[in-house]
Write a protein that holds these residues in place. Structure first.
Motif, PDB file in Angstrom:
ATOM      1  N   LEU A   1       0.862  -1.170   0.000  1.00 30.44           N
ATOM      2  CA  LEU A   1       0.000   0.000   0.000  1.00 30.44           C
ATOM      3  C   LEU A   1       0.906   1.229   0.000  1.00 30.44           C
ATOM      4  O   LEU A   1       1.650   1.462   0.951  1.00 30.44           O
ATOM      5  CB  LEU A   1      -0.904   0.002   1.232  1.00 30.44           C
ATOM      6  CG  LEU A   1      -1.890   1.167   1.332  1.00 30.44           C
ATOM      7  CD1 LEU A   1      -2.927   1.099   0.213  1.00 30.44           C
ATOM      8  CD2 LEU A   1      -2.574   1.163   2.688  1.00 30.44           C
ATOM      9  N   LEU A   2       0.875   2.004  -1.083  1.00 29.80           N
ATOM     10  CA  LEU A   2       1.810   3.105  -1.259  1.00 29.80           C
ATOM     11  C   LEU A   2       1.353   4.367  -0.531  1.00 29.80           C
ATOM     12  O   LEU A   2       0.156   4.646  -0.456  1.00 29.80           O
ATOM     13  CB  LEU A   2       1.980   3.424  -2.747  1.00 29.80           C
ATOM     14  CG  LEU A   2       2.481   2.277  -3.629  1.00 29.80           C
ATOM     15  CD1 LEU A   2       2.488   2.703  -5.084  1.00 29.80           C
ATOM     16  CD2 LEU A   2       3.871   1.834  -3.196  1.00 29.80           C
ATOM     17  N   THR A   3       2.313   5.119  -0.015  1.00 31.81           N
ATOM     18  CA  THR A   3       2.064   6.448   0.534  1.00 31.81           C
ATOM     19  C   THR A   3       2.875   7.444  -0.274  1.00 31.81           C
ATOM     20  O   THR A   3       3.840   7.065  -0.953  1.00 31.81           O
ATOM     21  CB  THR A   3       2.477   6.542   2.012  1.00 31.81           C
ATOM     22  OG1 THR A   3       3.913   6.425   2.110  1.00 31.81           O
ATOM     23  CG2 THR A   3       1.818   5.442   2.844  1.00 31.81           C
ATOM     24  N   LEU A   4       2.508   8.702  -0.204  1.00 34.61           N
ATOM     25  CA  LEU A   4       3.253   9.707  -0.969  1.00 34.61           C
ATOM     26  C   LEU A   4       4.706   9.806  -0.504  1.00 34.61           C
ATOM     27  O   LEU A   4       5.620   9.795  -1.340  1.00 34.61           O
ATOM     28  CB  LEU A   4       2.549  11.069  -0.867  1.00 34.61           C
ATOM     29  CG  LEU A   4       3.063  12.159  -1.821  1.00 34.61           C
ATOM     30  CD1 LEU A   4       2.912  11.732  -3.276  1.00 34.61           C
ATOM     31  CD2 LEU A   4       2.311  13.470  -1.576  1.00 34.61           C
ATOM     32  N   PRO A   5       4.994   9.889   0.805  1.00 35.78           N
ATOM     33  CA  PRO A   5       6.400   9.965   1.232  1.00 35.78           C
ATOM     34  C   PRO A   5       7.224   8.758   0.809  1.00 35.78           C
ATOM     35  O   PRO A   5       8.429   8.879   0.570  1.00 35.78           O
ATOM     36  CB  PRO A   5       6.294  10.042   2.766  1.00 35.78           C
ATOM     37  CG  PRO A   5       4.956  10.610   3.027  1.00 35.78           C
ATOM     38  CD  PRO A   5       4.074  10.046   1.948  1.00 35.78           C
TER      39      PRO A   5
END
Length: 290
Positions: free
Chosen positions: A190-194
């Motif tokens: 699950l990707l996050t922006l940072p």
């Protein structure tokens, strides 16, 4: 639910480290290298990110579950997104229509279960808030109030699944809020922006581009403005580190702002596609943004 509860109990035995985004970055970098035998650290880190990002520390990852992730082949998967639940209320001046998405087909069943459970709980909470507001307005003599929620699959490729979830509240005027989940289906992350960037420099890079783009759009169209309230000092100054985003099918980063967040309500939800070339030096790698 029993299966999810069992996962929670297993996860609770292991401490989640604070460096979740660093672990995602390690996985991104690892994806660029020739495939080697999975190390325990890599397997464990992927599992931690998947569970912890969703349950904010309430669910930890078990070694058995994490090791199973490392054995998943890096291939495309057929993933379905569908409506699993609809909560409705229809009165003369009060309406609610809340559609809950569900995901099926992710190889990481723990991540899939966690996402689906999150979506169900979100809409249950929205419905509870709707009924509370309905009761307050009835006590005050009545009124008009509506709430809608739903979803849209923004991207579904062999690698990326981006789901947008919206909430529209209507009480005189309407307000729209968006949330996004972007998943690497191949590595079950699950990707996050940072997690996409080496450090916080992306905040200034993206902010500077958006500021220039806002000025350009206002010069080209007199009906476009990026002041939230006329005459007020509420012009856009910076994105948040965890600003809403999604990734397109052609590997472009799109930054999203809720209605009223950076512009008057008539402009609705505002999005900006960020040129990949200005991000290259700040990105961890080109796995997702190209």
């Amino acid at each position: 639910m029993k299966r999810l509860n069992k996962l929670k109990k297993d996860y609770d035995a292991i401490e989640i480290p604070p460096e979740l985004d660093d672990l995602v970055k390690q996985s991104i970098q690892a994806a660029k290298k020739p495939k080697k035998k999975s190390s325990p650290l890599r397997n464990w880190s992927i599992g931690v990110v998947a569970a912890a990002a969703l349950f904010v520390g309430s669910i930890n990852v078990s070694p058995t579950f994490a090791n199973s992730l490392g054995n998943i082949p890096v291939l495309g998967s057929i993933v379905k997104v569908f409506t699993i639940q609809t909560l409705t209320m229809e009165e003369e001046t009060y309406q609610a229509n809340l559609n809950t998405p569900a995901i099926d087909g992710l190889r990481n069943e723990g991540l899939q279960t966690a996402l689906n459970e999150k979506y169900i709980e979100e809409n249950k909470e929205l419905f509870t808030k709707f009924k509370e507001e309905f009761a307050k307005m009835e006590e005050a003599g009545g009124g008009h109030f509506g709430m809608d929620s739903g979803y849209e699959v923004k991207t579904d490729t062999e690698q990326i699944l981006s789901i947008a979830r919206y909430k529209v509240t209507t009480a005189g005027s309407s307000s729209t809020e968006m949330q996004y989940d972007t998943i690497d289906k191949q590595h079950t992350i699950l990707l996050t922006l940072p997690s996409l960037f080496k450090d916080d420099s992306y905040v200034e890079i993206i902010t500077t581009y958006i500021q220039k783009e806002m000025k350009k759009q206002m010069e080209e169209d007199e009906n476009t403005t990026y002041v939230a309230v006329e005459g007020a000092d509420l012009e856009f100054s910076s994105i948040q580190k965890d600003q809403d985003f999604y990734i397109t099918a052609d590997h472009k980063l799109v930054i999203s702002f809720d209605q009223y967040e950076v512009a008057p309500g008539y402009m609705g939800v505002v999005t900006f596609e960020i040129p990949s070339d200005i991000l290259q030096d700040a990105l961890v790698g080109d796995t997702y943004i190209q």
